[in-house]
Design a protein around this motif. Structure first.
Motif, PDB file in Angstrom:
ATOM      1  N   THR A 208       0.826  -1.206   0.000  1.00  0.00           N
ATOM      2  CA  THR A 208       0.000   0.000   0.000  1.00  0.00           C
ATOM      3  C   THR A 208       0.855   1.249   0.000  1.00  0.00           C
ATOM      4  O   THR A 208       0.535   2.244  -0.646  1.00  0.00           O
ATOM      5  CB  THR A 208      -0.925  -0.001   1.224  1.00  0.00           C
ATOM      6  N   SER A 209       1.985   1.206   0.730  1.00  0.00           N
ATOM      7  CA  SER A 209       2.847   2.384   0.791  1.00  0.00           C
ATOM      8  C   SER A 209       3.372   2.746  -0.575  1.00  0.00           C
ATOM      9  O   SER A 209       3.499   3.912  -0.929  1.00  0.00           O
ATOM     10  CB  SER A 209       4.019   2.133   1.739  1.00  0.00           C
ATOM     11  N   ALA A 210       3.670   1.721  -1.382  1.00  0.00           N
ATOM     12  CA  ALA A 210       4.168   2.008  -2.728  1.00  0.00           C
ATOM     13  C   ALA A 210       3.079   2.641  -3.578  1.00  0.00           C
ATOM     14  O   ALA A 210       3.324   3.531  -4.382  1.00  0.00           O
ATOM     15  CB  ALA A 210       4.668   0.724  -3.385  1.00  0.00           C
ATOM     16  N   GLY A 231       9.237   4.772   2.384  1.00  0.00           N
ATOM     17  CA  GLY A 231       8.656   3.459   2.121  1.00  0.00           C
ATOM     18  C   GLY A 231       9.260   2.758   0.928  1.00  0.00           C
ATOM     19  O   GLY A 231       9.086   1.557   0.761  1.00  0.00           O
ATOM     20  N   THR A 232       9.960   3.496   0.092  1.00  0.00           N
ATOM     21  CA  THR A 232      10.582   2.919  -1.098  1.00  0.00           C
ATOM     22  C   THR A 232      11.696   3.863  -1.526  1.00  0.00           C
ATOM     23  O   THR A 232      12.065   4.767  -0.786  1.00  0.00           O
ATOM     24  CB  THR A 232       9.538   2.734  -2.229  1.00  0.00           C
ATOM     25  N   ALA A 233      12.253   3.658  -2.715  1.00  0.00           N
ATOM     26  CA  ALA A 233      13.312   4.544  -3.207  1.00  0.00           C
ATOM     27  C   ALA A 233      13.207   4.653  -4.717  1.00  0.00           C
ATOM     28  O   ALA A 233      13.433   3.680  -5.435  1.00  0.00           O
ATOM     29  CB  ALA A 233      14.685   4.009  -2.814  1.00  0.00           C
ATOM     30  N   GLU A 234      12.822   5.831  -5.185  1.00  0.00           N
ATOM     31  CA  GLU A 234      12.746   6.087  -6.616  1.00  0.00           C
ATOM     32  C   GLU A 234      13.296   7.476  -6.896  1.00  0.00           C
ATOM     33  O   GLU A 234      13.021   8.415  -6.152  1.00  0.00           O
ATOM     34  CB  GLU A 234      11.317   5.978  -7.144  1.00  0.00           C
ATOM     35  N   VAL A 235      14.061   7.583  -7.976  1.00  0.00           N
ATOM     36  CA  VAL A 235      14.645   8.863  -8.379  1.00  0.00           C
ATOM     37  C   VAL A 235      14.273   9.112  -9.837  1.00  0.00           C
ATOM     38  O   VAL A 235      14.477   8.251 -10.688  1.00  0.00           O
ATOM     39  CB  VAL A 235      16.184   8.849  -8.226  1.00  0.00           C
ATOM     40  N   LEU A 336      13.804   5.478   3.410  1.00  0.00           N
ATOM     41  CA  LEU A 336      14.761   4.534   2.823  1.00  0.00           C
ATOM     42  C   LEU A 336      14.930   3.302   3.723  1.00  0.00           C
ATOM     43  O   LEU A 336      15.961   3.130   4.374  1.00  0.00           O
ATOM     44  CB  LEU A 336      16.110   5.207   2.584  1.00  0.00           C
ATOM     45  N   PRO A 337      13.924   2.440   3.770  1.00  0.00           N
ATOM     46  CA  PRO A 337      13.954   1.292   4.684  1.00  0.00           C
ATOM     47  C   PRO A 337      15.277   0.531   4.602  1.00  0.00           C
ATOM     48  O   PRO A 337      15.751   0.188   3.523  1.00  0.00           O
ATOM     49  CB  PRO A 337      12.788   0.427   4.183  1.00  0.00           C
ATOM     50  N   GLY A 338      15.866   0.290   5.774  1.00  0.00           N
ATOM     51  CA  GLY A 338      17.117  -0.447   5.830  1.00  0.00           C
ATOM     52  C   GLY A 338      18.370   0.400   5.776  1.00  0.00           C
ATOM     53  O   GLY A 338      19.476  -0.120   5.918  1.00  0.00           O
ATOM     54  N   THR A 339      18.219   1.714   5.599  1.00  0.00           N
ATOM     55  CA  THR A 339      19.405   2.562   5.530  1.00  0.00           C
ATOM     56  C   THR A 339      20.158   2.555   6.857  1.00  0.00           C
ATOM     57  O   THR A 339      19.558   2.462   7.925  1.00  0.00           O
ATOM     58  CB  THR A 339      19.043   4.014   5.156  1.00  0.00           C
ATOM     59  N   ASP A 340      21.500   2.656   6.759  1.00  0.00           N
ATOM     60  CA  ASP A 340      22.303   2.778   7.973  1.00  0.00           C
ATOM     61  C   ASP A 340      23.035   4.118   8.021  1.00  0.00           C
ATOM     62  O   ASP A 340      23.906   4.326   8.871  1.00  0.00           O
ATOM     63  CB  ASP A 340      23.309   1.627   8.082  1.00  0.00           C
ATOM     64  N   ALA A 341      22.674   5.034   7.108  1.00  0.00           N
ATOM     65  CA  ALA A 341      23.268   6.369   7.132  1.00  0.00           C
ATOM     66  C   ALA A 341      22.749   7.128   8.350  1.00  0.00           C
ATOM     67  O   ALA A 341      21.532   7.330   8.479  1.00  0.00           O
ATOM     68  CB  ALA A 341      22.925   7.125   5.852  1.00  0.00           C
TER      69      ALA A 341
END
Length: 409
Positions: A208-210, A231-235, A336-341
């Motif tokens: 749903t988030s997408a 929730g996702t990553a698009e550029v 950015l789910p999972g990012t470690d920045a």
């Protein structure tokens, strides 16, 4: 079709392919128009190639983890695997550039697929391997079947493939294709219909988030940079999707949050924290990113030199003016789910708390329902909303109570 019919069809396909490869434009092979058109587009590759080229493994893995397709396929993978095993098929899901992101195969077809790089990272567009069902379905945005020697590359003349495009159910935008492949002698009339069913299955399982963040996709040709990060990553650059790895997307996110620019030391700290990563590694990522942005990333300091729009900014702007429902409409979930920045983790936490507090202060039922899809175990917000509604009649009440029941409250 009987075995004899299939054999005759294969002989005809081989004869037509041989005529085309030998005579080129001078031949008139008896194949379907879409196959002939694809053959004409395949002239940049050798028909004797032995395997598909492979994209960078880490880039492919990063793209897959950030794609809504990953969530959808995970949700229906049992059905996909059963289909593959029952029919001794290999099933592949690609991105919109026909790069394979995920595969699963029956015992025989899995081995055959591996020998030709029909695996994650394999590039199966026409410019890479010539005519195949994945490439045609991706290019035409319509289901496709390619049988035996209708494939341009001789190495897969023993295959039959059925492919169907997979679309975002909210926007209709094509995300990739799903392909079912097996040996030519196992051709079945329901193959193409099965590919269509599998495509619809994935579409219905899309997160749903997408779907919610998809409205941020710019129109074709729209100028500037658009980042969808929640929730996702698009550029998107000037209306065209950029295929970036995770670090490059993280760099863009950080630069968008600091429009006045960052020194290499500042960017390194925000991106890597205390990790032992050299500045030369960072500079290499920035160099690749600058090329993808057509030079619109300056140095000393690093700064984006084009208009930038992000869903982070939109959520914050809507919260500032008290538009809680609008903010939730743009809030797709974790940053950015999972990012470690470190800086992005901090911003993600800040946004999550801001959204939650805004809902507690103004528990709009539609916004709370949207939030409960993203945070199904945060029952406190749902309870606050039901308390605010009280004894009023509201269509959201049964759904909110259902959320509580589903969470065990």
């Amino acid at each position: 079709m009987s075995t004899d019919d299939l054999h005759l069809r294969r002989v005809d396909a081989v004869r037509a392919w041989t005529s085309f490869v030998t005579l080129g434009d001078g031949g008139e092979p008896a194949v379907r128009p879409e196959i002939l058109r694809s053959w004409e587009l395949s002239g940049v590759v050798s028909p004797t190639l032995t395997h598909a080229p492979l994209a960078d493994e880490s880039d492919t893995a990063d793209f897959w983890r950030a794609s809504p397709l990953q969530t959808a396929v995970t949700r229906v993978q049992d059905e996909l695997r059963r289909t593959a095993e029952d029919g001794d098929l290999v099933i592949a899901v690609t991105d919109e550039e026909t790069r394979i992101l995920w595969t699963y195969g029956g015992r025989v077809m899995r081995r055959k697929a591996e020998t030709v790089n029909f695996v994650p990272g394999g590039r199966w567009d026409e410019a890479s391997v010539g005519t195949n069902a994945l490439a045609i379905a991706g290019r035409t945005d319509a289901p496709s079947m390619v049988f035996s020697a209708e494939h341009y590359a001789e190495v897969v003349h023993n295959w039959v493939c059925w492919a169907a495009p997979v679309h975002d159910p909210a926007t209709g935008r094509r995300l990739g294709v799903i392909d079912l492949s097996t040996t030519w002698d196992r051709t079945h009339p329901i193959g193409l219909a099965t590919a269509r069913v599998m495509a619809r299955l994935i579409e219905t399982a899309m997160p749903t988030s997408a779907r919610a963040v998809a409205s941020n996709v710019p129109a074709p040709g729209e100028p500037g940079l658009t980042l969808t990060l929640l929730g996702t990553a698009e550029v998107w650059l000037d209306g065209q999707r950029l295929l970036l790895n995770r670090r490059q997307t993280e760099i863009l996110a950080l630069l968008s949050m600091h429009p006045s620019g960052l020194s290499v030391e500042q960017l390194h700290s925000l991106l890597y924290g205390d990790s032992a990563v050299t500045t030369s590694t960072l500079k290499a990522e920035v160099s690749h990113l600058r090329a993808a942005l057509r030079g619109q990333l300056s140095s000393r300091p690093y700064r984006l030199t084009l208009p930038v729009a992000t869903d982070i900014d939109e959520v914050q702007q809507r919260l500032r003016v008290g538009d809680v429902r609008g903010a939730l409409g743009r809030y797709g979930g974790d940053l950015l789910p999972g990012t470690d920045a470190p800086a992005l983790v901090e911003m993600g936490d800040y946004l999550a708390v801001s959204v939650r507090e805004a809902l507690l202060a103004d528990p709009d039922p539609d916004a709370v329902l949207r939030y409960s899809e993203l945070a199904p175990y945060d029952t406190h917000v749902v309870e606050a909303c039901l308390a605010a509604i009280g004894h009023q009649v509201h269509p959201a009440v049964p759904l909110l109570k259902g959320r509580l029941a589903a969470s065990g409250r």
